[in-house]
Scaffold this motif. Structure first.
Motif, PDB file in Angstrom:
ATOM      1  N   MET A 115       0.836  -1.200   0.000  1.00 26.27           N
ATOM      2  CA  MET A 115       0.000   0.000   0.000  1.00 26.27           C
ATOM      3  C   MET A 115       0.873   1.253   0.000  1.00 26.27           C
ATOM      4  O   MET A 115       1.508   1.576   0.994  1.00 26.27           O
ATOM      5  CB  MET A 115      -0.880  -0.032   1.266  1.00 26.27           C
ATOM      6  N   LYS A 116       0.957   1.948  -1.115  1.00 28.99           N
ATOM      7  CA  LYS A 116       1.845   3.114  -1.251  1.00 28.99           C
ATOM      8  C   LYS A 116       1.109   4.392  -0.823  1.00 28.99           C
ATOM      9  O   LYS A 116       0.033   4.700  -1.332  1.00 28.99           O
ATOM     10  CB  LYS A 116       2.299   3.263  -2.703  1.00 28.99           C
ATOM     11  N   ILE A 117       1.725   5.087   0.114  1.00 29.68           N
ATOM     12  CA  ILE A 117       1.097   6.286   0.683  1.00 29.68           C
ATOM     13  C   ILE A 117       2.054   7.464   0.582  1.00 29.68           C
ATOM     14  O   ILE A 117       3.240   7.331   0.914  1.00 29.68           O
ATOM     15  CB  ILE A 117       0.753   6.047   2.179  1.00 29.68           C
ATOM     16  N   LEU A 118       1.531   8.623   0.147  1.00 23.90           N
ATOM     17  CA  LEU A 118       2.308   9.857   0.213  1.00 23.90           C
ATOM     18  C   LEU A 118       1.703  10.682   1.351  1.00 23.90           C
ATOM     19  O   LEU A 118       0.493  10.904   1.385  1.00 23.90           O
ATOM     20  CB  LEU A 118       2.217  10.638  -1.104  1.00 23.90           C
ATOM     21  N   ALA A 119       2.540  11.084   2.316  1.00 23.11           N
ATOM     22  CA  ALA A 119       2.024  11.785   3.499  1.00 23.11           C
ATOM     23  C   ALA A 119       2.629  13.173   3.630  1.00 23.11           C
ATOM     24  O   ALA A 119       3.812  13.378   3.320  1.00 23.11           O
ATOM     25  CB  ALA A 119       2.325  10.961   4.742  1.00 23.11           C
ATOM     26  N   ILE A 120       1.796  14.113   4.092  1.00 20.13           N
ATOM     27  CA  ILE A 120       2.206  15.525   4.195  1.00 20.13           C
ATOM     28  C   ILE A 120       1.923  16.041   5.606  1.00 20.13           C
ATOM     29  O   ILE A 120       0.850  15.795   6.158  1.00 20.13           O
ATOM     30  CB  ILE A 120       1.406  16.385   3.177  1.00 20.13           C
ATOM     31  N   ASP A 121       2.877  16.776   6.169  1.00 23.74           N
ATOM     32  CA  ASP A 121       2.637  17.462   7.450  1.00 23.74           C
ATOM     33  C   ASP A 121       3.153  18.895   7.351  1.00 23.74           C
ATOM     34  O   ASP A 121       4.329  19.129   7.083  1.00 23.74           O
ATOM     35  CB  ASP A 121       3.352  16.748   8.604  1.00 23.74           C
ATOM     36  N   THR A 122       2.239  19.860   7.561  1.00 26.19           N
ATOM     37  CA  THR A 122       2.634  21.283   7.598  1.00 26.19           C
ATOM     38  C   THR A 122       1.993  21.924   8.826  1.00 26.19           C
ATOM     39  O   THR A 122       1.550  23.064   8.782  1.00 26.19           O
ATOM     40  CB  THR A 122       2.153  22.040   6.324  1.00 26.19           C
ATOM     41  N   SER A 123       1.929  21.168   9.928  1.00 24.64           N
ATOM     42  CA  SER A 123       1.166  21.642  11.087  1.00 24.64           C
ATOM     43  C   SER A 123       1.853  22.759  11.849  1.00 24.64           C
ATOM     44  O   SER A 123       1.208  23.536  12.540  1.00 24.64           O
ATOM     45  CB  SER A 123       0.895  20.473  12.033  1.00 24.64           C
TER      46      SER A 123
ATOM     47  N   GLU B 161      -1.109   5.190  -3.939  1.00 25.70           N
ATOM     48  CA  GLU B 161      -2.508   4.727  -3.815  1.00 25.70           C
ATOM     49  C   GLU B 161      -3.353   5.580  -2.883  1.00 25.70           C
ATOM     50  O   GLU B 161      -4.574   5.620  -2.970  1.00 25.70           O
ATOM     51  CB  GLU B 161      -2.514   3.276  -3.311  1.00 25.70           C
ATOM     52  N   TYR B 162      -2.689   6.236  -1.923  1.00 29.48           N
ATOM     53  CA  TYR B 162      -3.402   7.106  -0.976  1.00 29.48           C
ATOM     54  C   TYR B 162      -2.551   8.336  -0.696  1.00 29.48           C
ATOM     55  O   TYR B 162      -1.326   8.219  -0.631  1.00 29.48           O
ATOM     56  CB  TYR B 162      -3.623   6.413   0.376  1.00 29.48           C
ATOM     57  N   VAL B 163      -3.218   9.483  -0.478  1.00 34.50           N
ATOM     58  CA  VAL B 163      -2.473  10.644   0.013  1.00 34.50           C
ATOM     59  C   VAL B 163      -2.993  10.941   1.427  1.00 34.50           C
ATOM     60  O   VAL B 163      -4.193  10.881   1.683  1.00 34.50           O
ATOM     61  CB  VAL B 163      -2.568  11.860  -0.958  1.00 34.50           C
ATOM     62  N   ALA B 164      -2.058  11.183   2.344  1.00 31.54           N
ATOM     63  CA  ALA B 164      -2.427  11.439   3.742  1.00 31.54           C
ATOM     64  C   ALA B 164      -1.966  12.828   4.132  1.00 31.54           C
ATOM     65  O   ALA B 164      -0.934  13.305   3.646  1.00 31.54           O
ATOM     66  CB  ALA B 164      -1.755  10.412   4.644  1.00 31.54           C
ATOM     67  N   VAL B 165      -2.740  13.465   5.007  1.00 31.23           N
ATOM     68  CA  VAL B 165      -2.353  14.817   5.436  1.00 31.23           C
ATOM     69  C   VAL B 165      -2.793  15.072   6.879  1.00 31.23           C
ATOM     70  O   VAL B 165      -3.817  14.551   7.320  1.00 31.23           O
ATOM     71  CB  VAL B 165      -2.924  15.881   4.463  1.00 31.23           C
ATOM     72  N   THR B 166      -2.004  15.875   7.592  1.00 32.42           N
ATOM     73  CA  THR B 166      -2.373  16.273   8.949  1.00 32.42           C
ATOM     74  C   THR B 166      -3.554  17.231   8.900  1.00 32.42           C
ATOM     75  O   THR B 166      -3.489  18.273   8.246  1.00 32.42           O
ATOM     76  CB  THR B 166      -1.183  16.973   9.642  1.00 32.42           C
ATOM     77  N   GLN B 167      -4.624  16.872   9.629  1.00 29.61           N
ATOM     78  CA  GLN B 167      -5.817  17.740   9.690  1.00 29.61           C
ATOM     79  C   GLN B 167      -5.734  18.657  10.907  1.00 29.61           C
ATOM     80  O   GLN B 167      -6.316  19.720  10.969  1.00 29.61           O
ATOM     81  CB  GLN B 167      -7.069  16.850   9.774  1.00 29.61           C
ATOM     82  N   GLY B 168      -5.026  18.233  11.926  1.00 29.05           N
ATOM     83  CA  GLY B 168      -4.862  19.002  13.155  1.00 29.05           C
ATOM     84  C   GLY B 168      -4.231  18.099  14.187  1.00 29.05           C
ATOM     85  O   GLY B 168      -4.023  16.918  13.895  1.00 29.05           O
TER      86      GLY B 168
END
Ligand code: KG4
Ligand code: ZN
Length: 351
Positions: free
Chosen positions: A1-9, A73-80
């Protein structure tokens, strides 16, 4: 499962690529230098830097992971939780990536990232804790100590948490930084206080241990901060000023903070005797006195102690990707433009 994750919190622009729990790349563009002259993070300055750095960081993370956008396959991001206008940059970019590549988006709680950061695996499948079966780790306790949070969590399983203790005012990292500012150190003060503390002795200067008598699992650092300010003024007016004194003062301050955390952790272990593991996370675990003494306590009480690798203690997107992997496995994903357009940042998001 390939995930690209982003954090700009906050003040780090971070992008990671994971394959399940395995980390393929992790880019962290730190803005510490940018904020130094202000003595703290300026949200608007951080936002501009995120806007400039994020597209580059995404390309770099994909390149280092040897993946094309179409492989993801998925993009993940910090919501809070985090700074509203900074979270927005990551969320906007993640939505764009999801729509362009026709993939689902996973919204992640940054604190869950810190909580599970010990479970990230390296590219060869190794890691500090290469457990395959995670079930035997639970129920567990989690101890989060960062610049914004000081919390104890009861973890029934992955994704099933109850906050059982938190700070009533400042976070432990914030207390270190404010004390550092008082001492005239640069930003962030925490690591500088810690390096002075190493050269000093405990017991030379009197400071209280916060919340020593309180029966709950909460923390508070404003009283310690005020006591430290009074002591500092006394010492300054008596004309005393030397390196040894500064070192002893830092050692005592560090001791008070660490001791307050140990006291509450011990209480939590007593109240939740079924806990088998202690998960830890957050930038203040760079503090060796804290990480060592928490480890001793956990082991003494028969808990398995999980301390994330140094690079995963501070803010990073790898931990966001890891949480996304667990959420994707449970089907907690957002699909389609309508669902994506409804996603908004939650600056005060709790666990
Ligand atoms: O988790 P983190 O990187 O950022 C967030 O708050 O999300 O934590 C940063 C905090 C700062 O307050 C910093 O001063 C503190 O961690 N810190 C330390 C040490 N290294 C970082 N505090 C005490 N001793 C250290 N060695
Ligand atoms: Zn953080």
């Amino acid at each position: 499962m390939k995930i690209l994750a982003i954090d700009t919190s906050c003040d780090e622009t971070s992008v990671a690529v994971l394959n399940g729990r395995v980390l393929l790349s992790n880019i962290v563009a730190s803005q510490t230098e940018l904020h130094k002259k202000w003595g703290g993070v300026v949200p608007m300055v951080a936002r501009r830097a995120h806007e400039e750095n994020l597209p580059k960081a995404i390309n770099e993370a994909l390149k280092r992971a040897k993946q094309k956008p179409s492989d993801i396959e998925y993009v993940a991001v910090t919501q809070g939780p985090g700074l509203a206008i900074d979270l927005e940059v990551g969320i906007t970019e993640a939505k764009k990536f999801a729509i362009e590549n026709g993939i689902p988006l996973i919204a992640v709680n940054h604190m869950e990232g810190h909580l599970l950061s010990s479970l990230i695996l390296n590219s060869n499948g190794s890691g500090r804790y290469p457990f395959i079966d995670l079930e035997p780790l639970f129920p567990a306790l989690g101890l989060l100590v960062s610049g914004k949070h000081t919390e104890i969590i009861y973890m029934k399983g992955i994704g099933d948490y109850e906050k059982i203790g938190q700070t009533l005012d400042d976070a432990a990292g914030e207390a270190f930084d404010k004390f550092g500012r008082m001492m005239g150190f640069g930003y962030p003060g925490g690591p500088i206080v810690a390096s002075f503390a190493k050269k000093g002795d405990v017991g030379k200067i009197e400071l209280p241990i916060p919340m020593q008598k309180s029966k709950d699992l909460n923390f508070s650092y404003s009283g310690l901060k005020t006591a430290a300010l009074y002591r500092l003024e006394e010492l300054r007016s008596s004309g005393k000023k030397d390196k040894e004194l500064a070192a002893n003062f830092c050692a005592q301050f560090e001791y008070s903070v660490v001791q307050s955390i140990l006291l509450k952790l011990e209480k939590a272990i007593e109240l939740y005797p079924d806990a088998k593991t202690l998960f830890t996370g957050g930038g203040v675990f760079h503090n060796e006195s804290l990480s060592r003494r928490v480890g001793w306590l956990a082991r003494r009480e028969g808990l398995r102690y999980l301390l994330p690798e140094k690079r995963f203690r501070s803010d990073n997107a790898a931990m966001i990707g890891l949480v996304a992997f667990f959420k994707a496995s449970r089907g907690e994903v957002l699909k389609g433009e309508k669902k994506l357009s409804q996603l908004d940042r939650v600056p005060r998001m709790g666990l």
